[in-house]
Scaffold this active site. Structure first.
Site, PDB file in Angstrom:
ATOM      1  N   HIS A  95      -7.366  -5.552  -1.765  1.00 53.38           N
ATOM      2  CA  HIS A  95      -6.198  -4.746  -1.401  1.00 53.38           C
ATOM      3  C   HIS A  95      -5.295  -5.436  -0.386  1.00 53.38           C
ATOM      4  O   HIS A  95      -4.075  -5.395  -0.507  1.00 53.38           O
ATOM      5  CB  HIS A  95      -6.684  -3.411  -0.830  1.00 53.38           C
ATOM      6  N   ASP A 142      -9.175  -4.403  -6.157  1.00 51.06           N
ATOM      7  CA  ASP A 142      -8.705  -3.477  -5.119  1.00 51.06           C
ATOM      8  C   ASP A 142      -9.579  -2.225  -5.146  1.00 51.06           C
ATOM      9  O   ASP A 142      -9.634  -1.512  -6.144  1.00 51.06           O
ATOM     10  CB  ASP A 142      -7.237  -3.113  -5.398  1.00 51.06           C
ATOM     11  N   SER A 171       0.830  -1.182   0.000  1.00 50.08           N
ATOM     12  CA  SER A 171       0.000   0.000   0.000  1.00 50.08           C
ATOM     13  C   SER A 171       0.882   1.256   0.000  1.00 50.08           C
ATOM     14  O   SER A 171       1.668   1.453  -0.924  1.00 50.08           O
ATOM     15  CB  SER A 171      -0.956  -0.041   1.196  1.00 50.08           C
TER      16      SER A 171
END
Length: 448
Positions: free
Chosen positions: A366, A331, A239
């Site tokens: 994600h 995501d 991330s």
């Protein structure tokens, strides 16, 4: 069931979290309907469960690795379905996420077999048999060292043995704090790994961190450790950690990562000279956030459209080391699919596309974590700077997300071994089954 004593076997009873378990029930009557059930109490005292419905074969046996679950939290022949399909028990708090914060203790899972195909009320029924298994992020002999050095905060994990080993600087994302479990697992596979805290829940401390100096100091702490091969240190980001990783790889004049692994991130340049500006930059585009029909926050549009101005994204043509990108196509938190496409185009134009490996997974979200971690399509999220509590939509669907986590972890380890170890023969073989008592497994904790 009168006169029979079902025998439930779970092997290994102690193992690493990325090690498969073998669950077998014997001594059942043939063609008996049974339910296999897993139960875990988290560090936050929440209960998590998974279950599958089975029918014993002609020999009165159920073998989870090859027999199909006919219903439950997973279906089909799923050797690890009792772990990756775990979910909070009915009546639990909303927005939960299962994460192991104390890596010096195992994740303890009770696996039971019940008569009949049942879907609820497990606590009110008596199981036919129960076995307890321990899941560890730290293999026997892995040492854990608290780092408080030159203003850097983190935790260093050292593999067992004399070394030297390759190193990894491990960076998580926008949730902030210190997340250790992936680094502990990397050390269990032969890499000195440092989990780095760089977004503190202390607003003042985070604002004071200078991007360039902080991460370069952290990299050198790993690189200069006597058990580390100095020219074989990787960057690993998830991330927001991906943005940090790509910035360092492209622009740092003082450190040279041997390779990089980036999960669920983007080359859109969020990271400037001061880390405290990250959330101010995101807040500027906050109008692009939206809510789904259940009121969960969708953030991926913050990163769209992908900038055309090179000043607003990392110049991927400057990447000089092998780079692996892991992308979940569903995501909902970052625009990872669009970012990966643009990064590929940039590297192709610059002539360094040969350095790029992309693992792209349909219907994965994600939070692509180590194998068999339960999937979370959405969960509670607290912004580190504002302390605002949200329900964040991460995306993904349980089965394909589980497939992505298992597949990419093996490929990430292979990628790291390929680029960090001088030769395949020099890769250490670490015993994966943690057949030790908890006391033997405490590792080392100290302050530098």
């Amino acid at each position: 069931m009168v006169g029979t004593f079902p025998l439930l076997s779970v092997q290994p009873t102690r193992g690493l979290v990325d090690e498969k378990i073998q669950v077998v029930v014997r001594n059942l009557p043939p063609a008996l309907s049974v339910t296999l059930h897993s139960l875990h109490r988290s560090e936050d005292k929440d209960l998590w469960e998974a279950f599958g419905h089975y029918t014993s074969d002609g020999q009165g046996t159920v073998t989870v690795a090859k027999d199909a679950s006919l219903g439950g939290t997973y279906e089909g022949a799923e050797p690890m379905g009792l772990l990756w399909s775990m979910q909070p028990v009915p009546g639990s708090r909303t927005g939960l996420r299962l994460r192991k914060m104390d890596v010096l203790t195992p994740m303890v899972v009770h696996i039971s077999v019940y008569s009949g195909h049942i879907t609820e009320g497990f606590s009110k029924q008596s199981p036919l048999a129960t076995v307890v298994t321990e899941r560890w992020y730290m293999a026997p002999g892995v040492c854990r060292i608290d780092i408080r050095e030159h203003g850097v905060r983190g935790t260093l994990f050292l593999p067992p043995g004399p070394g030297p080993f390759p190193g990894v600087l491990d960076m998580w994302g926008g949730g902030g704090g210190l997340v250790e479990y992936r680094s502990g697992l990397l050390a269990s596979h032969g890499f000195v790994s440092m989990a780095l805290e760089y977004l503190s829940h202390d607003k003042n401390r985070t604002s004071d961190i200078n991007f360039k100096t902080y991460f370069e100091k952290a990299f050198r702490i790993v690189q200069e450790h006597p058990m580390v091969m100095k020219d074989r240190v990787a960057l690993f980001g998830l991330s927001l950690g991906t943005s940090v990783t790509l910035n360092l790889a492209a622009y740092s004049k003082d450190i040279s990562p041997r390779c990089c692994v980036c999960i669920s991130g983007s080359h859109v340049n969020l990271v400037n000279k001061a880390i405290g500006k990250v959330f101010r930059n995101m807040k500027k585009d906050g109008y692009k956030t939206r809510f789904d029909e259940e009121g969960r926050v969708v953030c991926r549009d913050i990163f769209l459209p992908i900038p055309t101005d090179l000043g607003e994204k990392v110049d991927m043509g400057r990447i000089k080391c092998p780079l692996m990108l892991v992308v979940g196509e569903d995501d909902q938190n970052w625009a990872t699919v669009e970012s990966a496409k643009d990064m590929t185009q940039m590297m192709h134009a610059a002539g360094n596309e040969h350095l790029l490996t992309i693992l792209q997974y349909p219907d994965a979200g994600h939070l692509i974590e180590p194998p068999y971690t339960p999937h979370f399509r959405a969960s509670n999220f607290i912004m580190p700077q504002t302390r605002q509590k949200l329900i964040m939509l991460w995306g993904g669907y349980t089965k394909p997300h589980a497939v992505a986590q298992e597949d990419c972890w093996e490929k990430i380890l292979s990628f790291l071994r390929q680029h960090l170890y001088p030769s395949p023969d020099s890769t250490p073989t670490l015993r994966q089954s943690c057949d030790v008592t908890p006391k033997e497994h405490q590792g080392l904790s100290m302050i530098d």
